[in-house]
Design a protein around this motif. Sequence first.
Motif, PDB file in Angstrom:
ATOM      1  N   LYS A 137      23.857  38.895  38.353  1.00 20.15           N
ATOM      2  CA  LYS A 137      24.649  37.754  37.865  1.00 20.15           C
ATOM      3  C   LYS A 137      24.743  36.650  38.930  1.00 20.15           C
ATOM      4  CE  LYS A 137      27.470  40.508  34.683  1.00 20.15           C
ATOM      5  NZ  LYS A 137      28.804  41.128  34.435  1.00 20.15           N
ATOM      6  N   VAL A 172      30.768  43.816  44.947  1.00 17.65           N
ATOM      7  CA  VAL A 172      31.459  43.567  43.671  1.00 17.65           C
ATOM      8  C   VAL A 172      32.703  42.723  43.894  1.00 17.65           C
ATOM      9  CG1 VAL A 172      32.728  44.668  41.787  1.00 17.65           C
ATOM     10  CG2 VAL A 172      30.554  45.638  42.560  1.00 17.65           C
ATOM     11  N   ILE A 229      26.348  42.981  39.398  1.00 16.39           N
ATOM     12  CA  ILE A 229      26.968  41.756  39.917  1.00 16.39           C
ATOM     13  C   ILE A 229      25.959  40.933  40.705  1.00 16.39           C
ATOM     14  CG2 ILE A 229      27.793  42.708  42.108  1.00 16.39           C
ATOM     15  CD1 ILE A 229      29.710  40.283  39.814  1.00 16.39           C
ATOM     16  N   LEU A 231      31.915  34.090  41.506  1.00 19.79           N
ATOM     17  CA  LEU A 231      31.237  33.602  40.309  1.00 19.79           C
ATOM     18  C   LEU A 231      32.059  32.601  39.492  1.00 19.79           C
ATOM     19  CD1 LEU A 231      29.258  36.648  38.839  1.00 19.79           C
ATOM     20  CD2 LEU A 231      28.336  34.424  39.495  1.00 19.79           C
ATOM     21  N   ASP A 267      27.012  48.965  39.353  1.00 15.90           N
ATOM     22  CA  ASP A 267      27.917  47.822  39.552  1.00 15.90           C
ATOM     23  C   ASP A 267      27.365  46.852  40.592  1.00 15.90           C
ATOM     24  OD1 ASP A 267      29.637  48.855  37.685  1.00 15.90           O
ATOM     25  OD2 ASP A 267      31.041  49.714  39.135  1.00 15.90           O
ATOM     26  N   SER A 282      32.553  39.121  42.093  1.00 16.60           N
ATOM     27  CA  SER A 282      33.461  38.911  40.963  1.00 16.60           C
ATOM     28  C   SER A 282      34.438  37.768  41.216  1.00 16.60           C
ATOM     29  CB  SER A 282      34.234  40.201  40.659  1.00 16.60           C
ATOM     30  OG  SER A 282      34.990  40.604  41.794  1.00 16.60           O
ATOM     31  N   ARG A 283      34.680  37.449  42.481  1.00 18.69           N
ATOM     32  CA  ARG A 283      35.596  36.357  42.819  1.00 18.69           C
ATOM     33  C   ARG A 283      34.874  35.028  42.986  1.00 18.69           C
ATOM     34  NH1 ARG A 283      37.765  40.999  44.497  1.00 18.69           N
ATOM     35  NH2 ARG A 283      40.044  41.240  44.415  1.00 18.69           N
TER      36      ARG A 283
END
Length: 543
Positions: A358, A297, A355, A304, A351, A301-302
Amino acid sequence: MYSCGESHEVLDAEISACVLQLVNISDSGIHNKRYEDVSKQRFDRAILTFLQHLRRCYIGDQVVLSSKQLYTRLSELLGLHDHLLLINVIVGKITTNLKYYTKCKELIDHTLTLFLEMASGSMTGKLLLKLDIVQHIILNHNREQFPFLENWECFRSRTTLYYTFGMLVFMEDSQLKFKSSVEPFLQVFGRLNSTPDALFQSDAVKYAFIGLMRDLRGIAMATNSRRTYGFLFDWLYPAHMPILLKSLAHYADAPEVATPLLKFVAELVLNKSQRLTFDSSSPNGILLFREVSKLIVAYGSRILPLPNKADMYTSKYKGISICLIILERALSGNFVNFGIFELYGDRALFDALDITIKLMLSIPLGDIFAFRKVAASYFTFLETLFNGHLSFVLNLDKTALMLIVESLELGIKDLSEKISSQCASAIDNLATFYFNNLTVGFISEFPELFSRILRTLFEVVILEDRGNQWTHSSAILSMILISKELFANTKAQILASYPPDRHQTLSLCFDKLMEDVKISLDSKNRGKFSKNLTRFKSEFCVK
């Protein structure tokens, strides 16, 4: 007078004695300053090649008894009367190379290969542990002993070195010995933990962390049992996991740092030789997965939102690919009961999956197939996802789910039998789920997509000779049984692609395909259908 076999051993001994004497001369006197010379590098690579062949032929408990003439002659010439003394000479050459060659990566890698070959053998590995020089370097693996560790061009070689060290350490099966051998790593962890955030992105910190990840990956690769893996896990968790998370917060956009970290995690969750089989009362499997989830995660999250760069593979795709490998290994490793997360409201599984989906969908399909390593990790992950976590897949929004299924359709056509089989298996799991649980749903909402998939499966079976027909057969049967209309439409489309004068014959082939096939997906019925499909292929392709 020697016999034929004995004379060869004597000749080998005399040649070996000459080579070993050359080694002594080349590493002393005026030659001691020539390690940067290309001529000496070529000479030492030739020496290494010779030593590799010598080891394979004459070193080990099984061969020493049948090689008496060789060791008798070596004893006369050099005083080397057994293989332990010979190994000591070879290890001396290995340590000399690793100490004095600091920039020649090819020679360092060649030397490490020889060292690894010796450590990998059960006999030679035990013999290595008897040598004082080996015990010394295991406990003193630092840049003074091995200056090449600080050379950026040789950073990849560090993993091989520590893989070899790990094999030797774990061969002794001693937790105390393991802790002593990893003492130098504690000093690195200490420096990293004491570094203020403002200085964490300095080159010194970056290089220290990269080296640490490559070294620990080698150690992790060497754990091949529950016990040795337990040594590493207990040492690593929980004390040293926070620094991994902190590093991703600072370096997610720096592939030279993120990639070694992610590869280390990928090795850590690989359940080879059932080394991640924890005791039934142990929470370690759950704890490990929660840490893995946090790391994925944090990275995803960084990465993307970052803008695309010219080299997409290095900047994004490679890291995403490794994340897919990490999660696939964690999901298929059988070291955690994933129902626990939902039962206790723990979002770790959700989670991580969220992610990762995605990240997958951020890569255009064309790029997935263009970069074969990405394709391999992508479809391996999808097969595992569709096998054990279909409930999550079916809760995705329809656009995301359709994109994923469309990629499976393209994957079935892929020239790689492995990818083609993985895609067929994923489709089979999806269709089987609908057969067992649902009458309507995503499949009925997109009839054209699934009609194309069924036609593609038939075309691969009819037109190509592959070794994975069973996998395609299972997927075809599952899709036929969930929808008679889907089968009828696909049959009509296939017949329409052939001349009208063949339609009657080909239609009869389709009718025979379902002979004695029941409305069931048990193994016996699948086997019957597979036999019918083999006959179908043979008769359908007759001109």
